[in-house]
Design a protein around this motif. Structure first.
Motif, PDB file in Angstrom:
ATOM      1  N   MET A  48      -4.358 -13.141  -1.055  1.00 48.01           N
ATOM      2  CA  MET A  48      -4.484 -11.917  -1.847  1.00 48.01           C
ATOM      3  C   MET A  48      -3.075 -11.467  -2.204  1.00 48.01           C
ATOM      4  N   ILE A  49      -2.911 -11.043  -3.454  1.00 51.88           N
ATOM      5  CA  ILE A  49      -1.626 -10.515  -3.912  1.00 51.88           C
ATOM      6  C   ILE A  49      -1.909  -9.274  -4.733  1.00 51.88           C
ATOM      7  N   GLY A  50      -1.156  -8.229  -4.470  1.00 48.49           N
ATOM      8  CA  GLY A  50      -1.332  -6.988  -5.211  1.00 48.49           C
ATOM      9  C   GLY A  50      -0.095  -6.133  -5.088  1.00 48.49           C
ATOM     10  N   TYR A 113      -7.228  -3.756   1.600  1.00 48.98           N
ATOM     11  CA  TYR A 113      -6.075  -2.861   1.524  1.00 48.98           C
ATOM     12  C   TYR A 113      -5.174  -3.241   0.346  1.00 48.98           C
ATOM     13  N   ILE A 114      -4.902  -4.519   0.202  1.00 48.63           N
ATOM     14  CA  ILE A 114      -4.051  -4.988  -0.886  1.00 48.63           C
ATOM     15  C   ILE A 114      -4.737  -4.771  -2.235  1.00 48.63           C
ATOM     16  N   ALA A 115      -6.021  -5.025  -2.309  1.00 48.41           N
ATOM     17  CA  ALA A 115      -6.760  -4.866  -3.565  1.00 48.41           C
ATOM     18  C   ALA A 115      -6.763  -3.421  -4.053  1.00 48.41           C
ATOM     19  N   LYS A 116      -6.656  -2.471  -3.137  1.00 50.90           N
ATOM     20  CA  LYS A 116      -6.743  -1.056  -3.503  1.00 50.90           C
ATOM     21  C   LYS A 116      -5.377  -0.355  -3.523  1.00 50.90           C
ATOM     22  N   GLN A 117      -4.320  -1.089  -3.810  1.00 55.01           N
ATOM     23  CA  GLN A 117      -2.977  -0.505  -3.788  1.00 55.01           C
ATOM     24  C   GLN A 117      -2.794   0.642  -4.780  1.00 55.01           C
ATOM     25  N   GLU A 118      -3.283   0.492  -5.989  1.00 58.08           N
ATOM     26  CA  GLU A 118      -3.094   1.564  -6.971  1.00 58.08           C
ATOM     27  C   GLU A 118      -3.772   2.848  -6.512  1.00 58.08           C
ATOM     28  N   GLU A 119      -4.973   2.736  -6.012  1.00 55.03           N
ATOM     29  CA  GLU A 119      -5.693   3.904  -5.487  1.00 55.03           C
ATOM     30  C   GLU A 119      -4.956   4.493  -4.286  1.00 55.03           C
ATOM     31  N   HIS A 120      -4.513   3.635  -3.403  1.00 54.72           N
ATOM     32  CA  HIS A 120      -3.807   4.052  -2.190  1.00 54.72           C
ATOM     33  C   HIS A 120      -2.529   4.842  -2.524  1.00 54.72           C
ATOM     34  N   HIS A 121      -1.803   4.369  -3.540  1.00 52.23           N
ATOM     35  CA  HIS A 121      -0.515   4.991  -3.849  1.00 52.23           C
ATOM     36  C   HIS A 121      -0.621   6.254  -4.696  1.00 52.23           C
TER      37      HIS A 121
END
Length: 147
Positions: A48-50, A113-121
């Motif tokens: 996974m890369i994000g 966690y990686i897939a949802k980086q934009e939401e997380h940030h």
């Protein structure tokens, strides 16, 4: 035992130089694909890369013969050249990185966690996120290097 058995997964995190928001949304997916190609070329598996405009996260699987520091060095070197030549002249990564081992039982959690980086940030900045990752993984750090 006649064979070598292993399950070696790493969560890598590194940021743009000075944490500048250089990785624009219009070319970010191509950067992630390029990073995945580098991992494959080095004998690993990109699981996974994000990331967002100022950093990337990679979940990768490595063979026992791989040297994680060498993998990261090649990832950062080749991808910074690619980004500078194709999208952002002068692009470079910040010195240093975070690397954390991941148990196979936590792979789905890290992928999510990686897939949802934009939401997380939208809720937390990179420095705070990275500090929490260090603490969750029991890593001693000097706060002056996190600003």
């Amino acid at each position: 035992m006649g064979s070598t058995y292993h399950s070696i997964h790493f969560h890598l995190v590194f940021s743009t130089k000075n944490r500048e928001p250089l990785i624009q949304a219009n070319w970010r997916p191509r950067l992630h694909e390029y990073l995945g190609g580098i991992v494959k070329g080095l004998g690993g598996v990109p699981e996974m890369i994000g990331g967002v405009e100022d950093h990337v996260h990679l979940l990768i699987y490595l063979k026992t013969t791989a040297a994680p520091a060498g993998i990261v060095r090649e990832l950062k070197k080749a991808s910074s050249v690619w980004a500078a030549e194709n999208h952002c002249p002068g692009f470079s990564w910040q010195e240093g990185y975070g690397i954390f081992s991941v148990s196979w039982t936590h792979l789905d959690l890290v992928k999510n966690y990686i897939a949802k980086q934009e939401e997380h940030h939208r809720k937390i900045g990179f420095s705070e996120e990275f500090r929490k990752m260090l603490e969750r993984n029991g890593v001693t750090y000097d706060p002056k290097y996190l600003t």
